[in-house]
Design an enzyme around this catalytic site. Structure first.
Site, short mmCIF file in Angstrom:
data_model
loop_
_atom_site.label_atom_id
_atom_site.label_comp_id
_atom_site.label_asym_id
_atom_site.label_seq_id
_atom_site.Cartn_x
_atom_site.Cartn_y
_atom_site.Cartn_z
N ALA A 5 97.89 44.67 19.59
CA ALA A 5 98.25 45.23 18.96
C ALA A 5 98.60 43.75 17.79
CB ALA A 5 99.45 45.60 18.65
N THR A 34 100.94 44.90 28.34
CA THR A 34 99.67 44.32 27.80
C THR A 34 98.88 44.95 26.78
OG1 THR A 34 97.49 43.79 28.50
CG2 THR A 34 97.98 46.52 28.58
N LYS A 35 100.06 45.74 25.50
CA LYS A 35 99.07 46.87 24.83
C LYS A 35 100.11 45.10 23.57
CE LYS A 35 97.22 50.10 26.12
NZ LYS A 35 95.31 49.57 25.85
N ASP A 36 101.35 45.04 23.49
CA ASP A 36 101.30 43.33 23.09
C ASP A 36 100.36 42.16 22.30
OD1 ASP A 36 104.03 44.99 23.21
OD2 ASP A 36 104.97 42.54 24.01
#
Ligand code: PMP
Length: 348
Positions: free
Chosen positions: A52, A47-49
Site C-alpha cells: 500500500a 504484509t499488505k502495509d
C-alpha cells in the site's frame, strides 16, 4: 544533557522492518532451523502495509497522485485496510469495492479507517457491470486523479517486496537462508522477496529454494507444473488470501521452485497450535504456511543444516469469528469432541 522527544512522526514510519522470530516448540521433531518473518508487526497488522505504502509513493513520485486524489481497489481484506490507513495519513480519499460475501465486521473496519465502501453482488460474473471488478474500473475512469491499485496485475506489488522484505530477510539471516516458504495469493510477496534473495545468493555462490504455499481448489500449483490454466482445479475453499482462480501477473512463476498445497482443516488447526506453542497469534494463512513446512519436512525437503524462513502474513485478530471461534470450527467439521472439550470455558 538535553532530552529529545522520541516519537515517530506518524504510523507509516512503522511499516516494514518486521522481526524474524525463531520457531522452537512446534518444530521440535523437524530437521532444520525455522524462522518466521512475522508481518503482523506492521501497524496495519499485515504484509499488505508494504505494498500500500510503496504503490502510493510510486504514484506520488510519478506525479499521478496529489493530496485530495483518490485510491481505488477491489478488496475487503488486508490490502483494503492498509490502503485506507495510508490514505488517511497522506490525505487521499479511499474507495474500496467489496463483495457482498464480506462480513459486516470487515466492512465496519474499512469504514472506521475512513474508506468509502461499495458493496457489490457476489453472485454475478466478473464482467457484469455490478461486479466489484467492473465497479472499481468504472469509478477509476469517472474519478479524476484516481489510482487503481489492481494488486493482482501490478508489477509494483513485486517491487515493494523486492525493495523491503527481501533485503530485510537477507540481513536478518546474514545471508545464511537456504529456503524461503511463503503463501501465494497475488504472488507479490513470494516473487519480490525471492527475486532479491536469489540475486544475492547467486553473488556468493549459494542457492535458495523457494516454495509457494497454495490451497486445494486453486489453479496455481497446476499452472506452475504445466503452464496451462486448468479450470477443473477450481472449487470453493475457506482460507482467505491464499491460492487463486486466475493467473496473477504479479506472480513470477519462474522464480518459484515448487508449490505445496494445504487443506483448510489442517491449516486452521496449525494456526491454533502456533498460538499455543509459540505464543504467536497469527492469521489463517500463517497456519497454512506452517502446515506447508510440516509437509515439506516430511517429504525430505530439509536437513539439519537448512535455515528456513517462513512468512506469516497477518495477525490472528482478523479471524476471531472463524478459526479462533470454536462454533465456526465445529460447523466446518474441523473439531472432534476430544479437542472441543479442551476449549470448554467454565462459567462461575
Ligand atoms: N495471506 C493473507 C492473509 C493475504 O491477505 C494474502 C494476500 N492475498 C496472502 C497471504 C498472500 O500474499 P500475496 O498476495 O503477496 O501473494
Amino acid at each position: 544533557m538535553k532530552e529529545e522527544i522520541k516519537a515517530h512522526n506518524n504510523v507509516l514510519e512503522l511499516i516494514g522492518n518486521t522481526p524474524l522470530i525463531k520457531l522452537n516448540k512446534i518444530t521440535q521433531n523437524m530437521k532444520g532451523n525455522y524462522f518466521a518473518k512475522v508481518e503482523a508487526f506492521n501497524p496495519g497488522h499485515s504484509t499488505k502495509d508494504r505494498i500500500a505504502l510503496y504503490i502510493i509513493e510510486e504514484a506520488e513520485k510519478k506525479g499521478i497522485l496529489k493530496p485530495g486524489d483518490t485510491i481505488i481497489e477491489t478488496t475487503s481484506g488486508n490490502t483494503g485496510f492498509s490502503l485506507a490507513m495510508v490514505s488517511i495519513i497522506k490525505g487521499y480519499d479511499c474507495i474500496l469495492a467489496v463483495s457482498s460475501k464480506s462480513s459486516a465486521d470487515k466492512i465496519d473496519m474499512l469504514k472506521t479507517m475512513g474508506a468509502k465502501v461499495y458493496v457489490c453482488p457476489a453472485h454475478v460474473s466478473a464482467d457484469d457491470p455490478r461486479s466489484y471488478y467492473e465497479v472499481a474500473k468504472r469509478l477509476h475512469s469517472e474519478v479524476k486523479g484516481s489510482v487503481y491499485i489492481n494488486q493482482y496485475f501490478n508489477e509494483l506489488n513485486i517491487d515493494a517486496h523486492y525493495k523491503t522484505t527481501g533485503p530485510e530477510i537477507w540481513e536478518q539471516t546474514a545471508g545464511k537462508i537456504t529456503h524461503l516458504v511463503a503463501c501465494s495469493g497475488t504472488g507479490g510477496t513470494i516473487s519480490g522477496t525471492a527475486r532479491f534473495l536469489k540475486e544475492q545468493s547467486r553473488k556468493i555462490g549459494t542457492n535458495i529454494r523457494v516454495i509457494g504455499i497454495d490451497a486445494y481448489g486453486s489453479v496455481l500449483q497446476k499452472y506452475h507444473e504445466t503452464k496451462e490454466f486448468d479450470a477443473n482445479e477450481i472449487y470453493p475453499y475457506r482460507i482467505e488470501g491464499l491460492g487463486k482462480n486466475l493467473i496473477p501477473s504479479a506472480t513470477d512463476f519462474n522464480i518459484i521452485d515448487k508449490f505445496e498445497k494445504v487443506t483448510d482443516e489442517s491449516s486452521a488447526h496449525t494456526a491454533r497450535e502456533l498460538a499455543k506453542t509459540e505464543g504467536l497469534f497469527v492469521g489463517y494463512t500463517s497456519g497454512a504456511a506452517m502446515q506447508g513446512l510440516r509437509q515439506l519436512e516430511e517429504e525430505g525437503e530439509f536437513d539439519e543444516n537448512s535455515n528456513i524462513v517462513v512468512i506469516f502474513p497477518d495477525h490472528g485478530s482478523r479471524y476471531m469469528s472463524k478459526i479462533y471461534n470454536d462454533e465456526w470450527m465445529s460447523q466446518q467439521g474441523f473439531f472432534d469432541s476430544e479437542t472441543a472439550e479442551i476449549h470448554k470455558i467454565e462459567y462461575i
